[in-house]
Write a protein that holds these residues in place. Structure first.
Motif, PDB file in Angstrom:
ATOM      1  N   ASP A 273       0.843  -1.196   0.000  1.00  0.00           N
ATOM      2  CA  ASP A 273       0.000   0.000   0.000  1.00  0.00           C
ATOM      3  C   ASP A 273       0.876   1.243   0.000  1.00  0.00           C
ATOM      4  N   SER A 274       0.290   2.403   0.181  1.00  0.00           N
ATOM      5  CA  SER A 274       1.032   3.664   0.088  1.00  0.00           C
ATOM      6  C   SER A 274       2.081   3.816   1.179  1.00  0.00           C
TER       7      SER A 274
ATOM      8  N   LYS B  90      -0.526  -5.730   1.237  1.00  0.00           N
ATOM      9  CA  LYS B  90      -1.982  -5.806   1.277  1.00  0.00           C
ATOM     10  C   LYS B  90      -2.474  -6.744   0.177  1.00  0.00           C
TER      11      LYS B  90
ATOM     12  N   ASP C 109      -4.740  -7.563  -2.891  1.00  0.00           N
ATOM     13  CA  ASP C 109      -5.445  -6.848  -3.960  1.00  0.00           C
ATOM     14  C   ASP C 109      -6.531  -7.783  -4.476  1.00  0.00           C
TER      15      ASP C 109
END
Length: 767
Positions: free
Chosen positions: A712-713, A718, A720
């Motif tokens: 993630d950012s 994470k 998907d």
């Protein structure tokens, strides 16, 4: 306050929609000129209207003029701010359905807040005099006033150009040949269909009868050209007949849609005062209630309101564009009230039926002549109008605790002998009203619950040829917005009374369950692909939000220790297993109803089930923004939007669903459902950061390189889900990942309870 929308017809403007009215604030760079009438400036005009000099505002050069409009049904309160400076020189507030107390309140509102609009604007010394662009015989100035800005001059020029173009196009539309007419509608009218100035000028120049005649003419040309299409085209000899026929039909349907959109724009325009809009509606309604008009007026009336079809989704069949106009709510209510009053006034046939008998040979079906077909279709695209017409409150002052719905209009509509065309319109209007099945502090969700309950019971009693794809899609929107009742029918339990944040966020419910009617209507409605996807996606979103709410109630990790993390993971896992059981029954109930209604077998059944499961997943994973306290849309009122997206997708790609996903065909429905619930369960744990850090690493301590596992950012791994579900080939990887030792604390490895629940739901839905 319910919503705020920008106005496009002035320098500054907005509409603020509330429970029982609308506030409109507008201004111009030269209001003395722009709002004057009869060659007078705005001061003189308002002094004439109000019979006074207005009220002085201390500390300013301004005066406020306020008064109550003359409309007998929907009076408006007006408060105008005028002063002698350039820039924003007028602040107008309009409230619909007002009384004298509203006038006084608006006057105070303007006095308190309007000075902020003019803060810092330079003074103006010169009186601009009469309206320089006044259409009357008064002697106007030859040029705009000296203080007029370049922006104003350009705006005035553009407005004048739109008006001139509209009047010219209207004249051409009355006299042009068929090919030229199609070119005109697809050209200039289409280019300006959303231009309020153009739309009002065009509608005024045509007049109500002229607009209806034009709509009728467009449809007649469509019918004539498709019925008499030559078998061979010498210009394009390779073109197939079926292709040319469809292109011809689509071209004229698109023209029909354009004219309807343009007319809808006119009814919303601030260039029409509420009084003018009401007067136009009265004359337009007379086309179907007064014998002194050409016999075909009811046909044109309906075409103008419906556009190219009678779908609440308002998507044109054959192209992913808008099918018809979106009309002002009061305009539609005035029309509906006029037709109802006309039909209830005497024992003779309604005028529209008399006009139909004059047609030789007969034209169209009965529903094509019934003016309620056009009105109800348009209401399906204007939820406020639909709700207020179908389910008004006996007392507008009622609260959600005291509201009683006036059911006389619904009983009147139920008594009509609907054919397929009219039934499409009726289902469209109910679909529009059902959009208000959202939790509110007013009476809208109570009234929306009442009308959807009445309509579901009524629709469930209709069978056979009355149904079409459009009416099924409309009914699907009603069902999708009533998922709480479908859930109760599927699970055989009254869940709305259970204490939870999710149930507390639900809109008002039905008085009774009607599980047999719900099942029967599902079996009929889900015969259509778009209807099936709409209901399935709503079910997915509903169950996902319910599970999210339950997980949010878990106690937060207190110390960050490994034991605490394991404890939280175990609690979350157990809760998910428990909550997925009713979700499985709901999914199975919908699938069973679809299987029974459609009668699919073999490969066709697999394709239908794949479509259903794909849509259910669309709904489940549409709620990700609501996780961990992030702002996200609440439940309810989204069905038409969902149906629109599937309608557009079907037009752009006739193969519904992800082309690489075939888990139903490969593994069977029960196994595909088991895998769905496994993916959902682990994705919910992943969203909340409940999975152990080691679960994202292989035995060598390195991050897994699966395409469906990304950072993630913040750099954290994470899942998907979109990538995971897109290709069925990813599922074996996912199944292998579940064996990671770090996931041993997750007690949902096989998801069997949810699959068992699915089978129970399937049998109930298909009974």
């Amino acid at each position: 306050m319910e919503s705020v929308e920008d106005e496009r017809s002035s320098v500054m403007g907005c509409r603020i929609h509330g429970e029982r009215g609308i506030l409109v604030a507008t201004s111009t760079t030269d209001s003395w000129v722009g709002f004057g009438q009869g060659g007078n400036n705005a001061f003189t005009t308002l002094e004439t209207i109000t019979g006074g000099e207005g009220r002085e505002i201390p500390g300013t050069d301004a005066r406020v003029f306020s008064y109550l409009g003359p409309h007998p049904k929907h009076p408006d309160a007006y408060a105008y701010w005028l002063e002698g400076r350039a820039g924003f020189t007028m602040y107008t507030v309009v409230a619909e359905d007002a009384d004298e107390s509203t006038v006084a309140a608006l006057e105070e509102l303007v006095i308190n807040y309007a000075p902020q609009v003019l803060d810092g604007v330079a003074s103006r010394a010169d009186d601009p005099g009469p309206n320089w662009n006044d259409p009357t015989d008064a002697a106007p100035s030859a040029e705009p006033t000296a203080f007029a800005t370049a922006e104003q001059t350009a705006a005035v020029a553009a407005t004048a150009d739109s008006s001139d173009r509209a009047r010219s196009d209207a004249e051409d539309a009355k006299n042009t040949k068929p090919d030229e007419l199609l070119e005109l509608i697809h050209g200039s009218v289409a280019d300006h269909q959303n231009d309020e100035v153009y739309a009002t000028a065009f509608a005024d120049a045509m007049g109500p009868e002229g607009m209806a005649k034009l709509a009728y003419t467009i449809n007649q040309q469509r019918l004539q050209q498709t019925e008499n299409l030559p078998a061979y085209d010498p210009i394009d000899p390779d073109a197939e007949y079926a292709t040319r026929w469809q292109q011809t039909d689509d071209a004229w349907l698109s023209a029909q849609a354009t004219l309807s959109i343009c007319f809808g724009t006119a009814t919303h325009s601030s260039a029409w005062t509420p009084q003018h809009r009401s007067d136009y509606a009265e004359k337009f309604g007379e086309l179907v209630t007064d014998e002194d008009h050409p016999y075909y007026m009811p046909l044109g009336f309906n075409l103008l309101l419906s556009g190219a079809n009678r779908s609440a989704t308002n998507i044109l069949t054959g192209a992913p564009t808008t099918a018809g106009g979106v009309f002002n709510r009061y305009f539609l209510q005035d029309l509906g009230s006029a037709v109802r009053a006309h039909e209830r006034a005497g024992d003779d046939l309604p005028e529209w039926q008399s006009q139909r008998m004059k047609a030789s040979p007969p034209e169209g079906a009965v529903g094509d002549w019934d003016p309620m077909t056009g009105i109800l279709t348009a209401m399906g695209r204007q939820p406020d109008a639909a709700l207020d017409f179908l389910a008004p409150s006996v007392d507008y002052r009622a609260t959600e605790q005291t509201v009683v719905v006036d059911g006389t209009t619904w009983e009147w509509l139920k008594g009509r002998e609907w054919d397929s065309s009219g039934f499409e319109a009726l289902t469209a209007a109910v679909a529009g009203a059902s959009e208000h099945r959202q939790f509110t502090t007013g009476t809208k969700d109570e009234r929306a619950a009442w009308i959807t309950e009445q309509a579901v019971v009524d629709m469930a009693g209709h069978k056979g040829s009355l149904w079409s794809d459009a009416s099924r899609q409309n009914a699907a929107a009603v069902l999708a917005n009533s998922m709480q009742e479908i859930d109760e029918a599927a699970n055989g339990a009254q869940r709305s009374a259970e204490a939870s944040g999710f149930n507390a966020s639900m809109p008002a419910g039905w008085e009774e369950g009607h599980r047999y009617e719900v099942r029967s209507l599902l079996q009929e409605t889900l015969k259509d692909d778009i209807a099936l996807q709409t209901v399935s996606a709503a079910a997915g979103r509903y169950t996902s939000l319910r599970l999210d709410d339950a997980l949010e109630m878990l106690p937060a990790d207190s110390d960050g220790s490994e034991d605490s993390e394991k404890s939280n993971l175990k609690k979350a896992s157990s809760l998910i297993v428990q909550k997925l059981y009713p979700d499985g029954r709901l999914l199975g109930y919908i699938q069973g109803a679809a299987e029974k209604g459609r009668g699919d077998e073999g490969e066709q059944l697999d394709a239908t089930n794949q479509m259903l499961l794909n849509a259910f997943d669309d709904g489940v994973y549409s709620t990700a923004d609501t996780v961990a306290g992030a702002a996200g849309p609440a439940w309810g009122g989204m069905a038409r939007q969902t149906a629109q997206s599937y309608a557009v997708a079907a037009l752009q790609n006739p193969i519904v669903g992800a082309s690489d996903r075939s888990d139903v065909q490969e593994f069977g429905m029960s196994e595909a459902v088991r895998r769905h619930f496994l993916v959902e369960a682990y994705s919910k744990l992943d969203e909340r950061g409940l999975l152990p850090a080691g679960a994202y690493e292989n035995p060598d301590g390195r991050r897994y390189t699966y395409a469906w596992m990304k950072q993630d950012s913040t750099g954290l791994p994470k899942l998907d889900v979109a990538v995971l579900l897109f290709n069925s080939g990813n599922i074996p990887q996912f199944a292998s990942w579940l064996l990671d030792p770090d996931l041993s604390g997750v007690t949902i490895r096989d998801g069997v309870p949810a699959v068992d629940a699915f089978e129970v739901g399937h049998d109930a839905g298909g009974a």
